[in-house]
Each structure stands twice: as structure tokens, then as C-alpha cells.
Design a protein around this motif. Structure first.
Motif, PDB file in Angstrom:
ATOM      1  N   THR A 111      -7.277 -42.758 -42.459  1.00 51.63           N
ATOM      2  CA  THR A 111      -7.995 -42.554 -41.202  1.00 51.63           C
ATOM      3  C   THR A 111      -7.095 -41.918 -40.152  1.00 51.63           C
ATOM      4  O   THR A 111      -7.453 -40.908 -39.518  1.00 51.63           O
ATOM      5  CB  THR A 111      -8.546 -43.895 -40.669  1.00 51.63           C
ATOM      6  N   MET A 112      -5.928 -42.482 -39.970  1.00 52.93           N
ATOM      7  CA  MET A 112      -5.037 -42.006 -38.905  1.00 52.93           C
ATOM      8  C   MET A 112      -4.411 -40.650 -39.244  1.00 52.93           C
ATOM      9  O   MET A 112      -4.228 -39.806 -38.355  1.00 52.93           O
ATOM     10  CB  MET A 112      -3.942 -43.049 -38.648  1.00 52.93           C
ATOM     11  N   LEU A 113      -4.102 -40.412 -40.507  1.00 57.43           N
ATOM     12  CA  LEU A 113      -3.531 -39.114 -40.883  1.00 57.43           C
ATOM     13  C   LEU A 113      -4.586 -38.014 -40.785  1.00 57.43           C
ATOM     14  O   LEU A 113      -4.299 -36.907 -40.308  1.00 57.43           O
ATOM     15  CB  LEU A 113      -2.942 -39.160 -42.293  1.00 57.43           C
ATOM     16  N   SER A 114      -5.804 -38.310 -41.218  1.00 61.32           N
ATOM     17  CA  SER A 114      -6.883 -37.321 -41.103  1.00 61.32           C
ATOM     18  C   SER A 114      -7.177 -37.022 -39.638  1.00 61.32           C
ATOM     19  O   SER A 114      -7.352 -35.856 -39.254  1.00 61.32           O
ATOM     20  CB  SER A 114      -8.147 -37.832 -41.800  1.00 61.32           C
ATOM     21  N   ARG A 115      -7.226 -38.067 -38.837  1.00 63.62           N
ATOM     22  CA  ARG A 115      -7.477 -37.892 -37.402  1.00 63.62           C
ATOM     23  C   ARG A 115      -6.403 -36.997 -36.769  1.00 63.62           C
ATOM     24  O   ARG A 115      -6.696 -36.114 -35.959  1.00 63.62           O
ATOM     25  CB  ARG A 115      -7.481 -39.257 -36.721  1.00 63.62           C
ATOM     26  N   ALA A 116      -5.150 -37.217 -37.176  1.00 65.02           N
ATOM     27  CA  ALA A 116      -4.049 -36.436 -36.609  1.00 65.02           C
ATOM     28  C   ALA A 116      -4.097 -34.980 -37.052  1.00 65.02           C
ATOM     29  O   ALA A 116      -3.748 -34.078 -36.290  1.00 65.02           O
ATOM     30  CB  ALA A 116      -2.712 -37.059 -37.015  1.00 65.02           C
ATOM     31  N   ALA A 117      -4.534 -34.736 -38.282  1.00 64.99           N
ATOM     32  CA  ALA A 117      -4.499 -33.380 -38.838  1.00 64.99           C
ATOM     33  C   ALA A 117      -5.695 -32.526 -38.452  1.00 64.99           C
ATOM     34  O   ALA A 117      -5.597 -31.305 -38.370  1.00 64.99           O
ATOM     35  CB  ALA A 117      -4.408 -33.456 -40.366  1.00 64.99           C
ATOM     36  N   VAL A 118      -6.832 -33.163 -38.216  1.00 66.66           N
ATOM     37  CA  VAL A 118      -8.086 -32.408 -38.187  1.00 66.66           C
ATOM     38  C   VAL A 118      -8.200 -31.481 -36.973  1.00 66.66           C
ATOM     39  O   VAL A 118      -8.760 -30.382 -37.087  1.00 66.66           O
ATOM     40  CB  VAL A 118      -9.294 -33.371 -38.292  1.00 66.66           C
ATOM     41  N   SER A 119      -7.664 -31.866 -35.827  1.00 66.40           N
ATOM     42  CA  SER A 119      -7.794 -31.011 -34.634  1.00 66.40           C
ATOM     43  C   SER A 119      -7.097 -29.673 -34.834  1.00 66.40           C
ATOM     44  O   SER A 119      -7.649 -28.609 -34.514  1.00 66.40           O
ATOM     45  CB  SER A 119      -7.232 -31.717 -33.394  1.00 66.40           C
ATOM     46  N   GLY A 120      -5.876 -29.722 -35.379  1.00 66.53           N
ATOM     47  CA  GLY A 120      -5.141 -28.483 -35.625  1.00 66.53           C
ATOM     48  C   GLY A 120      -5.828 -27.620 -36.661  1.00 66.53           C
ATOM     49  O   GLY A 120      -5.876 -26.383 -36.522  1.00 66.53           O
ATOM     50  N   MET A 121      -6.369 -28.258 -37.688  1.00 64.51           N
ATOM     51  CA  MET A 121      -7.096 -27.493 -38.700  1.00 64.51           C
ATOM     52  C   MET A 121      -8.308 -26.796 -38.086  1.00 64.51           C
ATOM     53  O   MET A 121      -8.587 -25.625 -38.384  1.00 64.51           O
ATOM     54  CB  MET A 121      -7.536 -28.419 -39.843  1.00 64.51           C
TER      55      MET A 121
END
Length: 257
Positions: A111-121
């Protein structure tokens, strides 16, 4: 434009197979695991690509936060949430520490890794998140006679399926794809560390699983089940889910009167 992938649980099994395949495909890598010596060995064996080794324990807030910071600041093309722990036991036998470790690694960390990555993607208009779950996510209705209970483990995998499906819908049209991979039994160290001998059970190779996941991304599959020949079976499951979801009304069902 270079491709950068971050793979958790990359020191063995499915995670290592992902890292090996992505390196051979020319990806630069951030590999995450608990065992520094294995991370260093992977780096030494893959001089042809840039590999950054990050020793982190994703059962801890510190480990999750450290890797999430990388996900938020590095231009990831691909995030593979693979890390796992094999706590196969009924809830009453699961220690508080084991329960916390399992939920942290398989629910909180993805959850936290996806949340961190998704904005930049989203900003870059490209990227993919792959969550590694398992067919046990679909085993909830099985009776005791059919399958030993492993309530928390099954629940974490079912969470990954539902989260991935919903996140995929959220990101429609952004260029960012989401996939959850649901293998059956895979030939890795995973069960051995739990003291379970599956040597007599037919098992898929980790390399085949990774090949299926990457091909599934190309096909646009959100739920990839590498060992299920008839994809219509999965479609039927999800259509039944939506039928149940749409069947609700504000009125109390007559069977409860």
C-alpha cells in the motif's frame, strides 16, 4: 528512455526471478531484501546494468518508509511488490508478532510503496505496479476438509487482488497499469522456510511465473493467474462479484425478517 524497476523480496524465489529477467531485459534495478550478502551477490553478478541494493525489512515502519522514499523520488517504470512471509497457520496459532509481520509485509508495504510511486508514474504518463499475491486469495469458501486454514495469509492476498483491481480502475487513461499476479504453488524456498515439504507436489517455476506476469501486462490483464488455462473462469468470478455488488438494496433481505 531508460527503464528503472524496484523489486521487493529480491534475494530469492519469485523476486529474484523478476530481478534476473528485468536485468536481462535491460532494466536498471533497485533490489530490496533483508539479506545484504545476497543483495551484494546479485549486484556483483549483474555489471551490465545499474543495480542499487537496499537492505530493508518491510515488516517494520522504518523499512517501509525507507523504500517508500525511493519509490517517491526515483523515476520508476515498474514497481514489483513481491516480498512475503510464509506464516501458514490458523489464527489461534499465529503469534501477535507473526500476524503483525504478515500484515505489514503483504498489506501495509504494498500500500505505502504503491502510494509513493503512483504520483510520479502519473506525472510521467507511464509505469506499472505489479503486486504478487496467490491463488489462495480465492480459497476463502473452501471447507476445512479441503484446505488447512490460514486466515490471515489468505486475507492479505485477497486484499491485494481487490486493491489492484480498484487501483487499476482509478488509473484508467493515465498510462499507468496495475496487475496482481496469482500463482499457485511455485518452486522456491518460500515453503521450505516454513518447514513445509512440497517436493512431491507439481510446482511452477519462478521464471515461468515472471514470464506470465510480464506477458499479462502486455495483454492488459489486471489479474494474472499463470496456472489457469481458461481465463473465462476468472471472468466468471469477477462477474459474480459485480452481480453481488449490484444486488444490494436499502431494504432488509426477507431471510432476516
Amino acid at each position: 528512455m531508460s527503464n528503472l524497476a524496484l523489486v521487493t523480496g529480491a534475494t530469492s524465489g519469485i523476486g529474484k526471478a523478476f530481478a534476473e529477467r528485468l536485468a536481462s531485459d535491460g532494466y536498471d534495478l533497485v533490489i530490496v531484501g533483508r539479506r545484504r550478502e545476497r543483495l551484494d551477490a546479485f549486484v556483483a553478478a549483474h555489471a551490465e546494468v545499474k543495480v542499487r541494493a537496499v537492505a530493508a525489512d518491510l515488516s517494520t515502519d522504518e523499512g517501509i518508509d525507507a523504500v517508500a522514499e525511493i519509490c517517491a523520488t526515483e523515476p520508476l517504470t515498474l514497481l514489483v511488490n513481491n516480498a512475503g512471509v510464509a506464516h501458514y497457520m490458523p489464527l489461534a496459532e499465529l503469534s501477535a508478532g507473526q500476524a503483525r509481520e504478515l500484515v505489514n509485509v503483504k498489506v501495509l508495504a504494498p500500500t505505502m510503496l504503491s502510494r509513493a510511486a503512483v504520483s510520479g508514474m502519473q506525472e510521467r504518463g507511464r509505469g506499472a505496479i505489479v503486486n504478487v499475491a496467490g491463488m489462495i486469495a480465492f480459497s476463502g469458501p473452501a471447507p476445512q476438509s479441503q484446505m488447512p486454514r490460514r486466515a490471515v495469509y489468505a486475507g492479505t492476498l485477497a486484499h491485494l487482488v481487490a486493491m489492484s483491481q480498484t487501483l487499476s480502475a482509478e488509473l484508467e487513461g493515465t498510462g499507468v497499469r496495475v496487475q496482481v499476479v496469482c500463482p499457485g504453488v511455485v518452486a522456491t524456498e518460500f515453503h521450505k522456510r516454513q518447514g513445509i515439504d512440497l517436493s512431491a507436489v507439481p510446482r511452477m517455476s519462478a521464471e515461468d511465473l515472471v514470464a506470465a506476469a510480464l506477458r499479462g501486462l502486455e495483454l492488459g490483464e489486471v489479474v494474472c493467474a499463470p496456472g489457469v488455462e481458461d481465463a473465462g473462469v476468472l471472468d466468471a468470478v469477477f462477474q459474480a462479484d459485480l452481480t453481488a455488488f449490484a444486488a444490494q438494496t436499502p431494504a432488509l433481505a426477507t431471510r432476516y425478517h
